[in-house]
Motif scaffolding. Structure first.
Motif, PDB file in Angstrom:
ATOM      1  N   TYR A 140      32.122 -15.146  34.577  1.00 61.59           N
ATOM      2  CA  TYR A 140      32.222 -13.828  35.217  1.00 61.59           C
ATOM      3  C   TYR A 140      33.646 -13.555  35.708  1.00 61.59           C
ATOM      4  O   TYR A 140      34.206 -12.483  35.466  1.00 61.59           O
ATOM      5  CB  TYR A 140      31.246 -13.738  36.390  1.00 61.59           C
ATOM      6  N   GLY A 234      34.626 -12.536  31.484  1.00 61.23           N
ATOM      7  CA  GLY A 234      33.755 -11.800  30.570  1.00 61.23           C
ATOM      8  C   GLY A 234      33.404 -12.509  29.287  1.00 61.23           C
ATOM      9  O   GLY A 234      32.705 -11.939  28.445  1.00 61.23           O
ATOM     10  N   SER A 276      27.714  -6.727  28.104  1.00 60.15           N
ATOM     11  CA  SER A 276      28.439  -6.675  29.377  1.00 60.15           C
ATOM     12  C   SER A 276      27.539  -6.228  30.533  1.00 60.15           C
ATOM     13  O   SER A 276      27.999  -6.107  31.669  1.00 60.15           O
ATOM     14  CB  SER A 276      29.632  -5.720  29.260  1.00 60.15           C
ATOM     15  N   LYS A 301      29.746  -9.765  41.856  1.00 62.73           N
ATOM     16  CA  LYS A 301      30.899  -8.985  42.289  1.00 62.73           C
ATOM     17  C   LYS A 301      30.953  -8.823  43.812  1.00 62.73           C
ATOM     18  O   LYS A 301      31.955  -8.376  44.373  1.00 62.73           O
ATOM     19  CB  LYS A 301      30.849  -7.611  41.622  1.00 62.73           C
ATOM     20  N   LYS A 326      32.611  -8.227  33.175  1.00 62.40           N
ATOM     21  CA  LYS A 326      33.850  -7.578  32.741  1.00 62.40           C
ATOM     22  C   LYS A 326      33.833  -7.440  31.219  1.00 62.40           C
ATOM     23  O   LYS A 326      33.447  -8.364  30.497  1.00 62.40           O
ATOM     24  CB  LYS A 326      35.060  -8.402  33.161  1.00 62.40           C
ATOM     25  N   TYR A 333      33.882  -2.812  33.744  1.00 64.42           N
ATOM     26  CA  TYR A 333      32.725  -3.684  33.915  1.00 64.42           C
ATOM     27  C   TYR A 333      31.477  -2.980  33.402  1.00 64.42           C
ATOM     28  O   TYR A 333      31.380  -1.746  33.424  1.00 64.42           O
ATOM     29  CB  TYR A 333      32.531  -4.051  35.389  1.00 64.42           C
TER      30      TYR A 333
END
Length: 377
Positions: A140, A234, A276, A301, A326, A333
């Motif tokens: 992440y 990501g 995503s 997050k 991401k 995002y």
């Protein structure tokens, strides 16, 4: 079937002269007839046959021309056409069947030019693939990793030449530095002069008299290297992170290969990933689902608030924009999707049951549209 001289001496097909010589001496000493003077007749005969076989193998593999013929055609005397031993067809082509025959066509007519490749040309090093396991959080946010990798590195003493020093490299006496030898060859079309890679120097046109002691003439060393790699945020399972020039070293000045990291991301106990976007389930009490509420939730997050509207049904999806993973190579995002699960209370007391019944009786049929529709259907 042609004898496998390499197997007889117990050496690899790419063994050099020194390795072949050592293997021969060791076996010749083991099976020399003098060592079996007191043995039984059967043992003497077996040792004698083995000794002859060892000498035959050494005779072929120690002679560059015979070895070249054997490697190419399966026969130290070159290709054999027809004859009693050919089974009515072409013989002497070794394990490859018609491989030797196709080589003749390649030499005569220029087909398949693999053998004519320049051995001195720069050759890129091979890539190395390594599996890299990441936690969900590492994928992440991104992470910097120290990767340990075994790879071929250019010898620091000879710089890839394999020679002790510059004076140890001399012109090959067999091919006179050309890298190729020419010989007359009988073919089904008559005698032809064919050209093949010099078996003594491997087509390089040069031989090393004194090998580098550090790498034993290989020109490279097998060593463990540590590579620092920055994994971007990501990444997902199945993706590759390619680090240029961190693979095996090249040959003849060729560039290094790449280090290829194959990514595997561990599953998270709460969040499920699709591209995503992230998905999760959130239990809500009957009361909160009925009147609506705001629930604070932890996301990768950070904390955010999920607003559950009035009369929310179980299975309803609520989208929170920008709280997913991401996106690759973009400063964006994905989204977080929360599936509401209305939880029915358990272990109700009689008093609670009575209160619920009074509440249920206070409701009209229009307040249960799905039940009403089901009864009509």
């Amino acid at each position: 079937m042609a004898k496998n001289y390499y197997e007889i001496l117990g050496v690899d097909k790419n063994a050099d002269e020194e390795t072949i010589k050592k293997a021969y001496r060791k076996l010749a000493m083991k099976y020399h007839p003098d060592r079996y003077s007191t043995a039984s007749e059967a043992e003497k005969k077996q040792a004698e046959e083995k000794f002859k076989e060892i000498n035959e193998a050494h005779d072929v593999l120690s002679d560059p021309q015979k070895r070249s013929n054997y490697d190419t055609y399966g026969n130290p005397d070159g290709p054999q056409f027809g004859g009693a031993g050919g089974g009515g067809g072409f013989g002497g082509f070794g394990e490859g069947g018609f491989g030797g025959f196709s080589d003749i066509f390649s030499e005569l007519f220029g087909f398949g030019g693999g053998r004519s490749a320049n051995p001195n040309a720069p050759k890129a090093g091979e890539d190395i693939s390594v599996r890299l396991n990441l936690t969900f959080e590492e994928a992440y946010f991104g992470v910097t990793k120290q990767i340990r990798v075994m790879r071929d590195e250019e010898c620091p003493d000879c710089h890839g030449t394999g020679a002790k020093d510059a004076s140890s490299v001399t012109v090959c006496p067999y091919c006179k530095g050309t890298g190729y030898i020419r010989r007359a060859q009988n073919t089904p079309f008559g005698q032809r002069v064919v050209q093949s890679v010099c078996p003594h120097c491997g087509g390089k046109g040069k031989v090393v008299a004194d090998k580098c002691k550090t790498c034993k003439g290989n020109g490279y060393l097998r060593k463990e290297g540590i590579v620092t790699v920055k994994i971007p945020a990501g990444v997902d399972t199945g993706m590759n992170v390619i680090v240029r020039n961190e693979g095996n070293c090249g040959r003849n000045g060729g560039k290094k290969g790449s280090l290829i990291l194959v990514i595997y991301v561990q599953e998270h106990p709460r969040f499920k990933r699709m591209g995503s976007d992230l998905y999760m389930e959130m239990p809500v009490s009957f009361y909160n689902a009925a009147v609506g509420c705001k629930v604070e939730i932890d996301t990768p997050k950070g904390k955010t608030v999920c607003s559950v509207p009035e009369a929310t049904q179980s299975g309803t999806k609520i989208r929170i924009k920008g709280y997913g993973m991401k996106k690759s190579q973009r400063e964006e995002y994905g989204d977080l999707y929360i599936t509401i699960r209305v939880e029915t209370p358990r272990g109700l007391s009689r008093k609670q049951q009575q209160a619920l019944l009074e509440f249920e009786n206070s409701l009209s049929e229009t307040q249960y549209p799905q039940i009403r529709r089901f009864k009509k259907d």
